[in-house]
Design a protein around this motif. Structure first.
Motif, short mmCIF file in Angstrom:
data_model
loop_
_atom_site.label_atom_id
_atom_site.label_comp_id
_atom_site.label_asym_id
_atom_site.label_seq_id
_atom_site.Cartn_x
_atom_site.Cartn_y
_atom_site.Cartn_z
N UNK A 165 -19.85 -8.33 -3.13
CA UNK A 165 -20.76 -7.49 -2.55
C UNK A 165 -20.28 -6.09 -2.59
N UNK A 166 -22.05 -5.64 -3.34
CA UNK A 166 -21.62 -3.94 -3.37
C UNK A 166 -21.01 -3.08 -2.58
N UNK A 167 -21.87 -2.85 -1.26
CA UNK A 167 -21.65 -2.02 0.24
C UNK A 167 -21.38 -3.26 1.14
N UNK A 168 -21.89 -3.92 1.71
CA UNK A 168 -21.83 -4.73 2.98
C UNK A 168 -22.81 -5.41 3.11
N UNK A 169 -23.21 -6.43 4.67
CA UNK A 169 -24.05 -7.12 5.18
C UNK A 169 -25.71 -6.28 4.27
N UNK A 170 -26.48 -7.11 3.69
CA UNK A 170 -27.53 -5.94 3.29
C UNK A 170 -29.42 -7.05 3.98
N UNK A 171 -29.59 -6.18 4.97
CA UNK A 171 -30.59 -6.88 5.73
C UNK A 171 -31.90 -7.59 5.10
N UNK A 172 -32.23 -9.01 4.39
CA UNK A 172 -33.45 -8.67 3.27
C UNK A 172 -35.11 -8.93 3.78
N UNK A 173 -34.11 -9.87 4.78
CA UNK A 173 -35.99 -10.51 5.97
C UNK A 173 -35.86 -10.75 7.33
N UNK A 174 -37.20 -10.08 8.27
CA UNK A 174 -37.12 -9.88 9.79
C UNK A 174 -38.26 -10.81 9.97
N UNK A 175 -38.18 -11.46 10.35
CA UNK A 175 -39.43 -12.62 10.58
C UNK A 175 -39.09 -13.31 12.37
N UNK A 176 -40.22 -13.98 12.82
CA UNK A 176 -40.54 -15.16 13.96
C UNK A 176 -39.61 -16.17 13.95
N UNK A 177 -39.10 -16.49 14.63
CA UNK A 177 -38.28 -18.03 14.34
C UNK A 177 -38.83 -18.20 16.19
N UNK A 178 -38.22 -19.54 16.18
CA UNK A 178 -38.89 -19.81 17.99
C UNK A 178 -37.55 -19.85 18.53
N UNK A 179 -36.24 -18.85 18.43
CA UNK A 179 -35.23 -18.95 18.99
C UNK A 179 -35.85 -16.98 19.45
N UNK A 180 -36.46 -16.09 18.59
CA UNK A 180 -36.78 -15.14 18.67
C UNK A 180 -36.75 -14.50 17.06
N UNK A 181 -37.01 -13.42 17.35
CA UNK A 181 -36.76 -12.79 15.43
C UNK A 181 -35.49 -12.81 14.85
N UNK A 182 -35.55 -13.25 13.77
CA UNK A 182 -34.33 -13.58 12.88
C UNK A 182 -34.42 -12.62 12.02
N UNK A 183 -33.37 -11.40 11.75
CA UNK A 183 -32.73 -11.63 10.21
C UNK A 183 -32.36 -11.48 9.67
N UNK A 184 -32.30 -12.23 8.58
CA UNK A 184 -31.29 -13.10 7.68
C UNK A 184 -29.90 -11.31 6.79
N UNK A 185 -29.02 -11.59 6.59
CA UNK A 185 -28.55 -10.94 5.69
C UNK A 185 -28.42 -11.71 4.66
N UNK A 186 -27.52 -10.42 3.33
CA UNK A 186 -27.18 -10.97 1.22
C UNK A 186 -25.94 -10.27 1.58
N UNK A 187 -25.37 -10.51 0.70
CA UNK A 187 -24.42 -9.84 0.58
C UNK A 187 -23.08 -9.97 1.59
N UNK A 188 -22.80 -10.92 2.64
CA UNK A 188 -22.04 -11.01 3.88
C UNK A 188 -21.00 -11.78 3.26
N UNK A 189 -19.77 -11.23 2.87
CA UNK A 189 -19.07 -11.62 2.50
C UNK A 189 -17.37 -12.39 3.34
N UNK A 190 -17.70 -13.48 3.33
CA UNK A 190 -17.18 -14.07 4.57
C UNK A 190 -18.35 -14.59 5.45
#
Length: 660
Positions: free
Chosen positions: A554-579
């Motif tokens: 991973x070049x720099x840590x978790x990177x936010x890629x998308x933010x969208x509405x989901x049934x449980x709320x607003x979901x932000x998905x991250x890439x480049x997560x180590x562990x």
């Protein structure tokens, strides 16, 4: 007797010719450009470009790695040659011969060369970083070589450096004043890339990105034509450029938001309302003992008078103002006479002919200060008129002042060193020629905060501009601005945050660029955070991913890629997560905001869901974006198990996820 006289005349002519020849030799460029010196590092695995100067038309022989190649100097004496690529290693000897001239360079290494550029956080030396005494004492590494570009500003491109230069082997003596971020980057990188490292420092505290970009690149971006035209004029007619820029500045003042048409403080007949007596010794206004000015960063007007005789008024004169912190625009009798930048630099402005008059003459100075102390420095005798006969007349009336709160930031004169246009590119980047590089490290932006959209375009322009000079695919590692300032208690707009977002977006557009997140290693009270060791580790990590192709890293840590509405709320998905995603100091991540189309924002409760974060709080469905770490000095706690922080961002919400 006649023969003796003739012989004496012949000797004199010979001596004269020898002196002329020596003078010509002294003016000529060195056989090899000053970049090529003992202990230099040349870029491995790419063709090696060498250049210098010799007698016009002379044969130049270059010997490197036991192979000799010839070329010929042009009519202007300049020569250039490209040698075959060579792998890492050394030491090598480089020898250049042209006629009777020979230049030999020893202990040349083939390795990776890095250009470390930017403003004060790149310039910050090892002696000011954490644990400086131990770091300096243990700094010896013969595989790391250091080169500092002399600080120089120029309105036209300069082919040579402004001062003497040399390569230094890393040692306790050489690293003390060298860039800590650059040195620690190379030291960390050598743990996995075991080749010699050449580090070129080209940095200037307080500099804006425009100063580091060529005039052609700035002009192609639009919006700077007037200032660039003035810069071009400054190279040939300084007085005319000052007058033209003065008119431009005055138009800005009269047309700015909230301006009063009749408010022209530079005029000799300007109304006296709002002016107050300044302390007789001047100095930083924060130290005047006036509560309203104790923490004031902004614009201040000053004015005073000087009385002259007719004889004095008729003489050529220079206005001396002493130092101004940090940018001034100065008028005499309502006419602009100069503008400068630099907290410790005295101002000396040559006055146009016939500007002074017998009797009372007015002097008006506008000073802009953006950080810590500001104003005109004392003592009173530092402000004076110096005439061409060597006499001086101290400005004899007490100074008055008037704060210009909420005036905004005026346009910077394009010839100013750190805040001008192309000035540092001309004086510090152009002299590097097309020296072979492995990559560029860029740590700059504090002087452009609040200009997010403009900065994004400027950063793209600089990256493209430097690639045209040093290589079209050259990698660029950008340090995102560290946190600075007290954390807010409610969501706020932030110039620092908008600039970090510009850095994030521009880097994300380009596969040969890498972003280094530094939000968590800032200092609320110091714009120059001292933890450059961790910054160096993160720069090296980004280089391993972007430059050396370690794609699983991973070049720099978790990177936010998308933010969208989901049934449980607003979901932000991250890439480049180590562990896994984790938080520090709280049950869930803090620092997330939900904002509507008018950018009314509120903090959102957040929970981790795998490699995503779910936000709750958008009860009426009005949110259209998510922000994270959005402040000058925010508190934000999301990271991964490798200890790398998730960086600041702003993302628009995409349509709701479709259940599978």
């Amino acid at each position: 007797m006649k023969t003796q006289i003739t012989r004496s005349a012949g000797v004199a002519l010979w001596l004269l010719g020898a002196c002329v020849a020596q003078a010509h030799e002294a003016q000529r460029e060195p056989l090899l450009h000053p970049l090529f010196q003992d202990h230099a590092v040349l870029q491995r695995d790419v063709p090696i470009r060498l250049w210098g100067d010799a007698r016009p038309g002379s044969l130049v022989s270059v010997t490197f790695a036991n192979k000799t190649t010839d070329t010929r100097a042009g009519k202007d004496g300049q020569w250039e040659i490209v040698l075959p690529a060579r792998p890492a290693g050394g030491p090598h000897t480089l020898a250049v011969k042209a006629g009777q001239d020979t230049h030999v360079v020893r202990d040349v290494q083939m390795g990776d060369v890095w250009l470390c550029a930017g403003q004060s956080n790149m310039e910050l030396p090892v002696w000011r970083a954490l644990d400086a005494s131990n770091e300096i004492a243990s700094a010896a590494d013969p595989a790391i070589r250091l080169f500092v570009v002399p600080q120089a500003s120029a309105v036209t491109p300069q082919p040579r450096f402004a001062g003497a230069v040399r390569w230094h082997v890393a040692s306790p003596e050489s690293v003390r004043d060298f860039s800590a971020a650059c040195l620690y980057f190379a030291r960390e990188l050598r743990k996995t890339v075991d080749v010699p490292m050449g580090l070129i420092q080209a940095a200037w505290g307080g500099s804006r990105i425009e100063a580091w970009t060529s005039a052609a690149a700035l002009r192609s971006g639009g919006g700077l034509d007037e200032a660039l035209d003035v810069l071009s004029l400054h190279a040939t007619d300084k007085a005319a450029s000052v007058a033209r820029w003065g008119r431009h500045w005055e138009q800005w003042w009269t047309r700015r938001s909230g301006a009063t048409p009749d408010d022209r403080p530079w005029r000799a007949d300007a109304p006296g309302a709002g002016w107050r007596a300044a302390p007789p010794v001047l100095g930083a206004w924060e130290r005047w003992g006036i509560p309203d000015l104790a923490d004031y960063n902004g614009m201040m007007w000053y004015r005073t008078e000087v009385t002259l005789t007719a004889a004095q008024a008729a003489r050529a004169a220079t206005l001396e103002l002493g130092a101004a912190d940090e940018m001034d625009m100065t008028w005499v009798n309502g006419t602009v006479v100069g503008s400068g930048y630099g907290a410790g630099e005295g101002r000396r402005y040559v006055l146009p002919a016939r500007l002074l008059k017998p009797g009372v003459n007015t002097v008006v100075v506008n000073v802009l200060d953006t950080y810590r102390d500001g104003g005109l420095a004392g003592p009173a005798e530092a402000q004076a008129l110096r005439f061409d006969d060597g006499t001086r007349v101290v400005l004899d009336a007490a100074w008055q002042y008037r704060a210009a709160r909420d005036a905004g930031e005026p346009p910077s004169a394009p010839w100013q060193a750190a805040t001008g246009l192309s000035t540092l590119y001309n004086g510090m980047i152009v002299p590097l020629g097309r020296y072979g590089l492995r990559g560029m490290l860029w740590y700059q932006g504090e002087s452009n905060t609040g200009e997010g959209e403009v900065y994004a375009a400027r950063l793209r322009a600089l990256r493209s501009d430097w690639r045209q000079r040093f290589g079209r695919d050259l990698p660029m590692l950008v340090v995102q601005l560290a946190g600075y300032g007290m954390p807010p208690t409610v969501p706020v707009e932030s110039g620092w945050a908008t600039l970090r977002e510009a850095q994030r977006r521009v880097v994300g557009e380009d596969a040969r660029s890498g972003l280094v997140v530094a939000i968590d290693i800032g200092d609320a009270y110091d714009i120059h955070p001292p933890n450059k060791q961790e910054l160096g580790r993160r720069l090296a990590r980004a280089a391993r991913h972007v430059v050396y192709g370690e794609r699983t890293l991973s070049p720099s840590g978790p990177v936010a890629r998308t933010a969208s509405r989901a049934s449980e709320g607003v979901k932000v998905v991250f890439d480049d997560v180590t562990g896994a995603l984790v938080t520090t100091g709280a049950n869930g991540p803090i620092g997330f905001e939900l904002c509507d189309t008018e950018r009314h924002c509120m903090y959102a409760d957040a929970v981790i869901d795998g490699h995503a974060v779910v936000l709750r709080g958008d009860h009426d469905g009005r949110a259209d974006r998510v922000r994270y770490c959005w402040a000058d000095g925010p508190v934000c706690t999301l990271r991964d198990t490798a200890g790398l922080p998730a960086g600041p961002f702003e993302l628009l919400l995409t349509p709701a996820e479709v259940p599978r």
